[in-house]
Every structure is written in C-alpha cells, then in structure tokens.
Design a protein around this motif. Structure first.
Motif, short mmCIF file in Angstrom:
data_model
loop_
_atom_site.label_atom_id
_atom_site.label_comp_id
_atom_site.label_asym_id
_atom_site.label_seq_id
_atom_site.Cartn_x
_atom_site.Cartn_y
_atom_site.Cartn_z
N ILE A 81 0.86 -1.17 0.00
CA ILE A 81 0.00 0.00 0.00
C ILE A 81 0.90 1.22 0.00
CG2 ILE A 81 -1.78 1.25 1.25
CD1 ILE A 81 -2.66 -1.41 2.39
N GLU A 82 0.91 1.92 -1.13
CA GLU A 82 1.78 3.09 -1.23
C GLU A 82 1.00 4.32 -0.81
OE1 GLU A 82 4.37 2.95 -4.91
OE2 GLU A 82 3.02 1.28 -5.31
N LEU A 83 1.47 4.96 0.22
CA LEU A 83 0.78 6.15 0.71
C LEU A 83 1.70 7.35 0.60
CD1 LEU A 83 -0.89 4.47 3.80
CD2 LEU A 83 -2.09 5.37 1.82
N ASN A 84 1.11 8.43 0.14
CA ASN A 84 1.87 9.64 -0.12
C ASN A 84 2.07 10.45 1.17
OD1 ASN A 84 2.52 12.26 -0.87
ND2 ASN A 84 1.49 12.01 -2.84
N THR A 85 3.30 10.79 1.43
CA THR A 85 3.57 11.51 2.69
C THR A 85 3.76 13.01 2.51
OG1 THR A 85 5.92 11.16 2.41
CG2 THR A 85 4.74 9.57 3.76
N SER A 86 3.58 13.48 1.26
CA SER A 86 3.89 14.89 1.05
C SER A 86 2.75 15.78 1.56
CB SER A 86 4.16 15.16 -0.42
OG SER A 86 3.00 14.92 -1.15
N ASP A 87 1.61 15.17 1.81
CA ASP A 87 0.45 15.93 2.24
C ASP A 87 0.06 15.51 3.66
OD1 ASP A 87 -2.09 16.95 2.69
OD2 ASP A 87 -2.71 16.70 0.60
N ALA A 88 0.06 16.47 4.56
CA ALA A 88 -0.18 16.15 5.98
C ALA A 88 -1.53 15.49 6.20
CB ALA A 88 -0.07 17.42 6.81
N ARG A 89 -2.47 15.75 5.29
CA ARG A 89 -3.79 15.16 5.47
C ARG A 89 -3.75 13.65 5.41
NH1 ARG A 89 -6.20 19.40 1.37
NH2 ARG A 89 -4.13 18.93 0.61
N ASN A 90 -2.65 13.12 4.85
CA ASN A 90 -2.57 11.66 4.75
C ASN A 90 -2.13 10.99 6.04
OD1 ASN A 90 -3.39 11.58 2.12
ND2 ASN A 90 -1.32 11.82 1.30
N ALA A 91 -1.70 11.80 7.01
CA ALA A 91 -1.21 11.22 8.26
C ALA A 91 -2.27 10.32 8.90
CB ALA A 91 -0.80 12.33 9.23
N THR A 92 -3.50 10.77 8.88
CA THR A 92 -4.59 9.99 9.48
C THR A 92 -4.82 8.71 8.70
OG1 THR A 92 -5.58 12.20 9.41
CG2 THR A 92 -6.79 10.49 10.59
N LYS A 93 -4.73 8.83 7.37
CA LYS A 93 -4.94 7.67 6.52
C LYS A 93 -3.87 6.60 6.81
CE LYS A 93 -6.30 8.56 2.10
NZ LYS A 93 -5.90 9.02 0.74
N ILE A 94 -2.65 7.07 6.91
CA ILE A 94 -1.54 6.15 7.16
C ILE A 94 -1.75 5.44 8.50
CG2 ILE A 94 0.95 6.00 7.62
CD1 ILE A 94 1.26 8.39 5.64
N LYS A 95 -2.14 6.23 9.48
CA LYS A 95 -2.35 5.66 10.81
C LYS A 95 -3.47 4.62 10.78
CE LYS A 95 -2.77 7.06 15.60
NZ LYS A 95 -2.89 8.20 16.51
N LYS A 96 -4.51 4.95 10.04
CA LYS A 96 -5.66 4.04 9.95
C LYS A 96 -5.23 2.70 9.35
CE LYS A 96 -9.42 4.23 7.11
NZ LYS A 96 -10.31 5.04 6.25
N VAL A 97 -4.49 2.78 8.25
CA VAL A 97 -4.05 1.55 7.59
C VAL A 97 -3.10 0.78 8.49
CG1 VAL A 97 -2.85 0.61 5.60
CG2 VAL A 97 -4.30 2.60 5.31
N ALA A 98 -2.20 1.52 9.16
CA ALA A 98 -1.15 0.88 9.95
C ALA A 98 -1.70 0.17 11.18
CB ALA A 98 -0.10 1.91 10.36
N THR A 99 -2.75 0.71 11.74
CA THR A 99 -3.19 0.17 13.03
C THR A 99 -4.36 -0.79 12.92
OG1 THR A 99 -4.52 2.16 13.34
CG2 THR A 99 -2.36 2.14 14.37
N PHE A 100 -4.87 -0.93 11.71
CA PHE A 100 -5.97 -1.88 11.55
C PHE A 100 -5.45 -3.31 11.68
CE2 PHE A 100 -10.23 -2.82 10.32
CZ PHE A 100 -10.90 -1.62 10.53
#
Ligand code: ATP
Ligand code: MG
Length: 294
Positions: A81-100
């Motif tokens: 799952i490639e998630l873009n880190t250049s946009d801070a709004r993705n921080a929540t998305k990353i966390k969601k994927v990581a902790t599920f």
C-alpha cells in the motif's frame, strides 16, 4: 515534431525501466547486504517479533529502493500500500491503515477499506518521504514539516500492526529536527551505488532479451557513465537502441546528444506521463529549445 521523432518513438515504446523492474528481491542488482537485511526484517515480522516496526531505505536515485520494497511485497505475498507523505492530510490515513488488524481486512492502494475474506499482512510503503508533509505550509503559519508530520509518522510506527517502509534519498534530512526519534524507531538500510560490473551484467541480460547485438565495450561505457544510477543506464540503453538492434561504440554518440540535451528527454518524459497542463508548460519552458519545435 519530425526533429524529435526518435524521442517520440521512445516515449511510445514500453519503458524498459518498468519492463525490467525486478519482480523479486533475487533480481535486485547489487546491494546484497541491503536485500539480506530487508529479508531478515520481513522474516521477523512473519515470526511476529520485529525489533523495529519500520525500515528506512536510503540511497541515491536509481539504485533500487522502490524496486526492492515492491519486490519484497511480492516475495512475501504482502499487498503493498503506497501512501503519499507529502500531504499532511494523509497522516490519518496512514495511521488508519497501519493500526488496523491484520486479519480479515485489507485496503486498496488509496487506503480505502476493502472487505476481503483473505486479508493478511499489508506492506505500507511511504516512498519519497524526504520531505514529510512539507507541502502543507500556508504562509509559514502552518508548517507541518516538523510540527505534525514527522511526529505523526513516529507515533504511527510505534503502534503499527503492519510493516512500514520509508524511502528517502537523504537520510540526514529525514532525521533532522523532530525526525530525531526516527533513528530509534526505524532500522536504517542503506542502498549504495551498485558497481559498474553489476550494472553491466543487467544491461547484457536486457540486450539478450531484446535481441540486441552489443559491443561489450559500449555496454561497459554505459555502465561506467551512469555513476551507479541503474535507471539512467537502462534509459540510456533504450534510447540508443530504439531504432536498431545493433549497439556499437559509435551508437554511443547518440548519448552525447543525450548529455547535451538531457533535459529534453526528461521534459518529454514528464509530458508523456503527466496530465497536468501546468507541469507540461513548466517542462517546456525549462527547455533550452523553442517550444514550437518541441
Ligand atoms: N538494484 C537494481 N536492480 C535492478 N534494476 C534496478 C535496480 N535499481 C534500479 N533499477 C532499474 O531502475 C528503475 C528505477 O529503480 P527504483 O525505482 O527502484 O530506484 P529508486 O532507488 O527508488 O530511485 P529514486 O530514489 O529515484 O526513487 C527500476 O524500475 C529498474 O528498471
Ligand atoms: Mg524510488
């Protein structure tokens, strides 16, 4: 357009860097040590006891970092799952994927939830993480680069249930400021520039597969000139061979043309791969050429 017809053919052809992108870690050229470390880390995840939840792959462009992350995902059967880190709004998305939880759910490439009866482990790839969230900066008021971005990633790494790979060109830029903690939370795996000899081997294999008769001295020259950047070596090989199946020292002259007008190749690459008209305009205006002739 006639003047650049060769270039146009080049960009209509399949990109050899994609065609010959390693499918498995065994196909990664050079960086044996990095590959071994990656496998060890992944094995520890499979045993359920990784010392570090995340790894940082750092190294120069075209040395195989992204390819290794994707090859690892394939070898271990973990959807990447490639998630873009250049946009801070993705921080929540990353966390969601990581902790599920790892069982029974999966996510698509955009981090949206996809129900799956198979589920299993996912590999989170944060590519080009050099400037974590630096794009969110409104007039300096809201600079997330240090405040939120790095800290959010560090927090996510601490609690993640999924393996995370961060990829950067410049490790020191990543760990500066509040990135300091990344040193402790991540395992650093360095990618070095592969030796010309290893690159030579790859170019030879590509020539065989493409039915190209090559003067080995010419292949050696390409391998030397790319300074460890395999992507540019493969690009050079393709640009020389796009209208012939014979490669000799003389055909390398076309490369001199590339050196001189290197930017035009890069600009055309942008143009063919982007749909963003502003980018196209920028690419063209950065060229040392009359836009009309392009
Ligand atoms: N070690 C390698 N072994 C085989 N092919 C490679 C290797 N490194 C690069 N390549 C070739 O170059 C292309 C680009 O490589 P890759 O995307 O892995 O580089 P990268 O290290 O991620 O570079 P960047 O820092 O620019 O993102 C690959 O698709 C492949 O064709
Ligand atoms: Mg990359």
């Amino acid at each position: 357009i006639l003047k650049y017809s060769r270039l146009v053919i080049f960009y209509l052809m399949e990109d050899w860097t994609e065609k010959y992108r390693p499918e498995s870690l065994d196909e990664i050229v050079g960086n044996e040590r990095a590959v071994t470390e990656l496998k060890r880390w992944a094995d520890a995840w499979n045993r359920g006891n990784p010392k570090k939840h995340a790894v940082i792959l750092s190294g120069s462009p075209g040395t195989g970092k992204t390819s290794s992350a994707l090859a690892l995902a394939k070898d271990y059967g973990w959807p990447a799952i490639e998630l873009n880190t250049s946009d801070a709004r993705n921080a929540t998305k990353i966390k969601k994927v990581a902790t599920f939880g790892a069982i029974n759910e999966t996510f698509d490439n955009n981090g949206s939830f996809v129900s799956s009866h198979k589920g299993g482990r996912k590999l989170i790839v944060l590519d080009e993480a050099d400037n974590l969230y630096e794009k969110i900066k409104d007039n300096g008021k809201n600079d997330m680069s240090d405040k939120g971005g790095k800290r959010a990633i560090i927090d996510t790494i601490k609690i993640t249930k999924q393996p995370i790979i961060l990829i950067v060109n410049d490790y020191y830029n990543l760990i500066k400021g509040s990135g300091e903690n990344l040193k402790r939370t991540c395992k650093l795996i360095k990618f070095y520039n592969p030796y010309p000899n290893s690159i030579f081997g790859l170019l030879k294999r590509i020539c065989i597969s493409e039915g190209i008769t090559a003067d080995l001295k010419a292949l050696k020259t390409i391998s030397d000139r790319c300074k460890g950047d395999i992507r540019s070596a493969v690009n050079d090989l393709q640009s020389i061979c796009l209208d012939k199946k014979q490669l000799d020292m003389q055909s390398l002259n076309a490369l001199g043309y590339r050196d001189k007008n290197k930017i035009i190749f890069d600009a055309l690459r942008d143009i063919f791969k982007t749909r963003d008209i502003q980018n196209i305009k920028e690419s063209v205006s950065n060229l040392d050429e009359d836009p009309n002739s392009v």
